[in-house]
Design a protein around this motif. Structure first.
Motif, short mmCIF file in Angstrom:
data_model
loop_
_atom_site.label_atom_id
_atom_site.label_comp_id
_atom_site.label_asym_id
_atom_site.label_seq_id
_atom_site.Cartn_x
_atom_site.Cartn_y
_atom_site.Cartn_z
N THR A 148 -24.50 41.44 -21.42
CA THR A 148 -25.28 42.13 -20.39
C THR A 148 -24.49 43.26 -19.75
OG1 THR A 148 -24.55 40.50 -18.79
CG2 THR A 148 -26.69 40.11 -19.83
N VAL B 272 -24.61 36.01 -21.75
CA VAL B 272 -25.18 34.67 -21.85
C VAL B 272 -25.07 34.20 -23.30
CG1 VAL B 272 -27.28 33.29 -21.53
CG2 VAL B 272 -26.80 35.20 -19.98
N ASP C 126 -25.57 29.29 -21.34
CA ASP C 126 -24.39 29.33 -20.46
C ASP C 126 -23.99 30.78 -20.19
OD1 ASP C 126 -24.19 26.59 -20.42
OD2 ASP C 126 -22.47 26.47 -21.80
N ARG C 127 -23.66 31.08 -18.94
CA ARG C 127 -23.10 32.39 -18.59
C ARG C 127 -21.61 32.39 -18.88
NH1 ARG C 127 -23.21 33.56 -13.08
NH2 ARG C 127 -23.00 35.76 -13.58
N ARG D 124 -16.30 30.34 -18.76
CA ARG D 124 -17.53 30.19 -17.99
C ARG D 124 -17.51 31.12 -16.79
NH1 ARG D 124 -20.57 26.04 -19.34
NH2 ARG D 124 -19.61 24.56 -20.78
N THR D 125 -18.65 31.78 -16.55
CA THR D 125 -18.76 32.63 -15.36
C THR D 125 -19.18 31.74 -14.19
OG1 THR D 125 -19.55 34.43 -16.78
CG2 THR D 125 -19.85 34.69 -14.40
N ASP E 195 -20.71 30.37 -10.69
CA ASP E 195 -21.81 30.75 -9.79
C ASP E 195 -21.21 31.61 -8.69
OD1 ASP E 195 -23.55 29.25 -11.26
OD2 ASP E 195 -23.45 27.49 -9.96
N ASP F 98 -21.29 37.84 -10.27
CA ASP F 98 -22.32 38.49 -11.09
C ASP F 98 -21.70 39.03 -12.38
OD1 ASP F 98 -21.58 41.40 -10.84
OD2 ASP F 98 -21.90 40.96 -8.72
N ASP F 99 -22.56 39.37 -13.35
CA ASP F 99 -22.07 39.78 -14.67
C ASP F 99 -21.27 41.08 -14.62
OD1 ASP F 99 -23.16 37.52 -15.72
OD2 ASP F 99 -24.70 38.52 -16.92
#
Length: 315
Positions: A43, A79, A94-95, A125-126, A128, A131-132
């Protein structure tokens, strides 16, 4: 196995090595995740100086193991949309964020779950709360800053001189040194002073007379130095009495001084940085965002070396 089955994908590529003018957006067959791999629908992709340095001419590209046609960019976030056989660590949806050497500016990137940025790519893992766009700016600069900090090991009572403090690596190095309890004096252009102050550094302009300007700011002396640009700050730190083992460089070599390389960052360093961002203790200034169609303009801006913060490509 599982996930989406796109058949084509956009990728930014070189057909000949060179400057931004040589970059093209191509429709390519979508890569597929093999055993031990995941595919990420990208993204956002973050730019770093090494991206255009590695691909600037055939000799340099060969040194980094790159051949034609060649992709572009290393940092990515997105993702997971396909999971290869035997992968237990990630699931579709998964992000994730990470690095994939010279192939991140693309709709899809395939990475080895057990790989590294330079060999097979890597994924984390990103968290929570991250942001991307921020996650896409972390891997190279964050690992390099963590490696530089590990060399000089700043703590309470230290005054650290950081050269190139407003650059991509500098924004992490300044904040990590401050979180470790050190006082930070950061070099930059006159126009970067406010940006440096906002990160917690005391700004000083680089160039002739640097040693005197630092002495005026820190009459009690400087105890560590990080040169994130060339060798001028490393030499200034020596003149200010800093011992070689508490000085590091990332973009040049100086005899007697240990260089820092993001590939040698401690395991877990980048997850720790992502956690600090999620907790609101570290921030990543995004200077500019460009759609992938404007990749050349984005690279030109980043390569000008005057941008305060990170340049990110939207996919």
């Amino acid at each position: 196995m599982g996930g989406s089955s796109s058949t084509t994908s956009r990728a930014v590529q070189f057909e000949a090595f060179g400057g931004p003018e040589a970059l093209r957006i191509r429709e390519v067959p979508a890569p597929q995740a093999g055993p031990g791999q995941i595919r990420v629908r990208v993204t956002a992709a973050g730019l770093n100086p090494m991206d255009w340095f590695m691909t600037s001419d055939p000799e340099t590209a060969t040194r980094f193991g790159l051949g034609l046609p060649c992709g572009f960019g290393t940092d990515y976030a997105g993702v997971v949309d396909q999971v290869g056989q035997g992968v237990r660590e990630f699931a579709v949806g998964d992000r994730v964020f990470g690095g994939a050497l010279s192939r991140s500016v693309a709709d899809h990137v395939v990475v080895d779950v057990a790989g590294s940025t330079a060999a097979g790519g890597e994924a984390h893992r990103t968290p929570d709360g991250v942001d991307d766009h921020t996650a896409a700016a972390l891997t190279i600069a964050g690992c390099t800053a963590a490696a530089a900090l590990a060399v000089v090991n700043p703590g309470p009572g230290d005054t650290v001189l950081i050269g190139g403090a407003g650059g991509g690596v500098g924004v992490f190095a300044v904040q990590l040194a401050r979180l470790a309890g050190a006082r930070v004096i950061g070099t930059g252009s006159a126009t970067s002073a406010d940006a440096l102050r906002s990160l917690g550094a005391e700004p000083v302009t680089y160039g002739q007379g640097l040693v005197d300007r630092v002495r005026a700011l820190a009459p009690a002396g400087v105890s560590a130095g990080m040169d994130l640009h060339g060798t001028d700050t490393a030499q200034a730190a020596r003149e200010l009495g800093v011992s070689d083992e508490r000085i590091t460089t990332i973009a040049a070599q100086v005899d007697g001084i240990t260089p820092a390389n993001g590939a040698n960052a401690a395991p877990g360093a980048i997850e720790e940085i992502a956690g600090l961002i999620a907790a609101g203790r570290l921030r990543v200034p995004i200077a500019a965002r460009f759609p992938v169609e404007q990749i050349r303009a984005a690279v030109e801006l980043q390569a000008g070396r005057h941008v305060h913060g990170k340049v990110v490509i939207d996919l």
